[in-house]
Design a protein around this motif. Structure first.
Motif, PDB file in Angstrom:
ATOM      1  N   ALA A   1      -4.683   6.061  -3.481  1.00  0.00           N
ATOM      2  CA  ALA A   1      -5.814   5.227  -3.897  1.00  0.00           C
ATOM      3  C   ALA A   1      -6.815   5.121  -2.747  1.00  0.00           C
ATOM      4  O   ALA A   1      -6.431   5.039  -1.578  1.00  0.00           O
ATOM      5  CB  ALA A   1      -5.339   3.842  -4.315  1.00  0.00           C
TER       6      ALA A   1
ATOM      7  N   LEU B   1      -1.627  -1.159  -4.097  1.00  0.00           N
ATOM      8  CA  LEU B   1      -2.404   0.071  -4.119  1.00  0.00           C
ATOM      9  C   LEU B   1      -1.420   1.228  -4.231  1.00  0.00           C
ATOM     10  O   LEU B   1      -0.576   1.419  -3.355  1.00  0.00           O
ATOM     11  CB  LEU B   1      -3.245   0.229  -2.847  1.00  0.00           C
ATOM     12  CG  LEU B   1      -4.238  -0.875  -2.502  1.00  0.00           C
ATOM     13  CD1 LEU B   1      -5.030  -0.488  -1.250  1.00  0.00           C
ATOM     14  CD2 LEU B   1      -5.186  -1.141  -3.670  1.00  0.00           C
TER      15      LEU B   1
ATOM     16  N   PHE C   1       0.866  -1.170   0.000  1.00  0.00           N
ATOM     17  CA  PHE C   1       0.000   0.000   0.000  1.00  0.00           C
ATOM     18  C   PHE C   1       0.908   1.226   0.000  1.00  0.00           C
ATOM     19  O   PHE C   1       1.607   1.490   0.982  1.00  0.00           O
ATOM     20  CB  PHE C   1      -0.895   0.045   1.239  1.00  0.00           C
ATOM     21  CG  PHE C   1      -1.942  -1.034   1.319  1.00  0.00           C
ATOM     22  CD1 PHE C   1      -2.020  -2.051   0.376  1.00  0.00           C
ATOM     23  CD2 PHE C   1      -2.865  -1.028   2.354  1.00  0.00           C
ATOM     24  CE1 PHE C   1      -2.981  -3.041   0.461  1.00  0.00           C
ATOM     25  CE2 PHE C   1      -3.836  -2.017   2.453  1.00  0.00           C
ATOM     26  CZ  PHE C   1      -3.897  -3.023   1.499  1.00  0.00           C
TER      27      PHE C   1
ATOM     28  N   ILE D   1     -10.879  -6.469  -3.526  1.00  0.00           N
ATOM     29  CA  ILE D   1      -9.790  -6.338  -4.481  1.00  0.00           C
ATOM     30  C   ILE D   1      -9.166  -7.718  -4.640  1.00  0.00           C
ATOM     31  O   ILE D   1      -8.619  -8.276  -3.686  1.00  0.00           O
ATOM     32  CB  ILE D   1      -8.729  -5.328  -4.014  1.00  0.00           C
ATOM     33  CG1 ILE D   1      -9.375  -4.016  -3.551  1.00  0.00           C
ATOM     34  CG2 ILE D   1      -7.709  -5.085  -5.112  1.00  0.00           C
ATOM     35  CD1 ILE D   1     -10.117  -3.274  -4.630  1.00  0.00           C
TER      36      ILE D   1
ATOM     37  N   ILE E   1     -10.393   3.022  -1.491  1.00  0.00           N
ATOM     38  CA  ILE E   1     -11.274   1.875  -1.748  1.00  0.00           C
ATOM     39  C   ILE E   1     -12.561   2.036  -0.930  1.00  0.00           C
ATOM     40  O   ILE E   1     -12.516   2.162   0.303  1.00  0.00           O
ATOM     41  CB  ILE E   1     -10.591   0.542  -1.395  1.00  0.00           C
ATOM     42  CG1 ILE E   1      -9.161   0.499  -1.961  1.00  0.00           C
ATOM     43  CG2 ILE E   1     -11.440  -0.612  -1.901  1.00  0.00           C
ATOM     44  CD1 ILE E   1      -9.059   0.634  -3.454  1.00  0.00           C
TER      45      ILE E   1
ATOM     46  N   VAL F   1      -3.947  -1.142  -8.388  1.00  0.00           N
ATOM     47  CA  VAL F   1      -4.781   0.059  -8.408  1.00  0.00           C
ATOM     48  C   VAL F   1      -3.855   1.263  -8.543  1.00  0.00           C
ATOM     49  O   VAL F   1      -2.980   1.487  -7.713  1.00  0.00           O
ATOM     50  CB  VAL F   1      -5.646   0.166  -7.144  1.00  0.00           C
ATOM     51  CG1 VAL F   1      -6.480   1.447  -7.178  1.00  0.00           C
ATOM     52  CG2 VAL F   1      -6.554  -1.054  -7.018  1.00  0.00           C
TER      53      VAL F   1
ATOM     54  N   ALA G   1      -2.686   5.515   0.715  1.00  0.00           N
ATOM     55  CA  ALA G   1      -3.739   4.592   0.276  1.00  0.00           C
ATOM     56  C   ALA G   1      -4.679   4.310   1.453  1.00  0.00           C
ATOM     57  O   ALA G   1      -4.240   4.182   2.597  1.00  0.00           O
ATOM     58  CB  ALA G   1      -3.140   3.291  -0.250  1.00  0.00           C
TER      59      ALA G   1
END
Length: 263
Positions: A157, A153, A135, A165, A159, A171, A139
């Motif tokens: 990003a 990620l 990450f 995911i 979510i 991403v 993120a």
């Protein structure tokens, strides 16, 4: 309090009842709550806090100012016993925040093994993160998000809650995801994130051969290229899955979803 062979800075606070494994190091001005268990060899930099109930495995490294195991940021939380469980060999960089679960959401937030969570990343209540994920800075996972193994990620990003995911997904930077991302798929910023091919470079690095990657590309084309409805695309995936375990995994992911698939 068990602190055999642990190294604790004089300014740190370790509450009675905390269990510290061998070789644990607690840095300056840290706080470790009473209902916390920390495995052998785990290290905390300065100004970290860990609230419980939280169980942390071995050989993790928390850099400065991490806030781990805090109450869920959910108005429905009323103080019930909820947990955070973290595996082994994870790295958490500066200002990472991870919340415990909620009583109505399963009660546990879980982080697997061998993950890298970089500065300012956030994992909300009731999330499940697999193994070998990265990450990047800032993120963020909202509540109840499930992340498979080997997911990346990128920075900033975001979510949406209850999204999934899939394993080996990527991403892109600044992408906001409000639907399920299938395994192997790349998502790029476009308002809300949109699929932009498969994560072929990541798959190569993890040992996927050309035949496996080609099968995944065929599945991606069936799912995302052209005008087929999701049901029509699913029928094509059923045909492709006959010769590919990866496509079968993709199909199983789609069939298990409760939120709309990101398309």
């Amino acid at each position: 309090m068990t602190m055999d062979a642990a190294i604790i800075h004089p300014s740190a606070v370790v509450e009675p009842g905390a269990k510290l494994g061998a070789g644990v190091r607690i840095g300056a001005l840290c706080y470790i709550g009473s209902d916390v268990e920390i495995g052998d060899g785990t290290v905390f930099g300065p100004h970290c806090s860990v609230h419980g109930p939280t169980t942390i495995g071995r050989d993790n490294h928390f850099h400065g100012h991490c806030a781990i195991g805090g109450d869920p940021q959910d108005k429905k939380y009323t103080g019930e016993r909820v947990e955070l469980v973290i595996g082994d060999r994870n790295t958490f960089r500066e200002f990472v925040t991870i919340n415990r679960g909620t009583g109505s959401g399963g009660g546990i937030t879980r982080i697997g093994n061998d993950n890298w969570l970089l500065a300012y990343t956030h994992v909300a209540h009731d999330c499940v993160v697999g193994d070998h994920c990265v990450f990047s800075n800032n993120a963020t996972l909202a509540g109840h998000v499930s992340v498979g193994d080997h997911v990346i990620l990128s920075g900033f990003a975001g979510i949406h809650q209850f999204c999934r995911i899939g394993a080996h997904a990527f991403v892109g930077m600044g992408a906001f995801v409000n639907g399920d991302v299938p395994p192997f798929v790349m998502v790029a910023q476009d308002g809300y994130g949109r699929p932009r091919g498969i994560n072929s470079e990541g798959l190569k690095r993890r040992g996927f051969d050309a035949e496996r990657i080609a099968a995944i590309k065929r599945a991606y084309r069936a799912l995302y290229l052209g005008s087929a409805s999701l049901e029509e695309a699913r029928g094509k995936l059923v045909e492709l899955a006959d010769g590919s375990a990866d496509v079968r995994a993709l199909l199983e992911f789609i069939d298990a979803g409760e939120r709309p698939l990101l398309r």
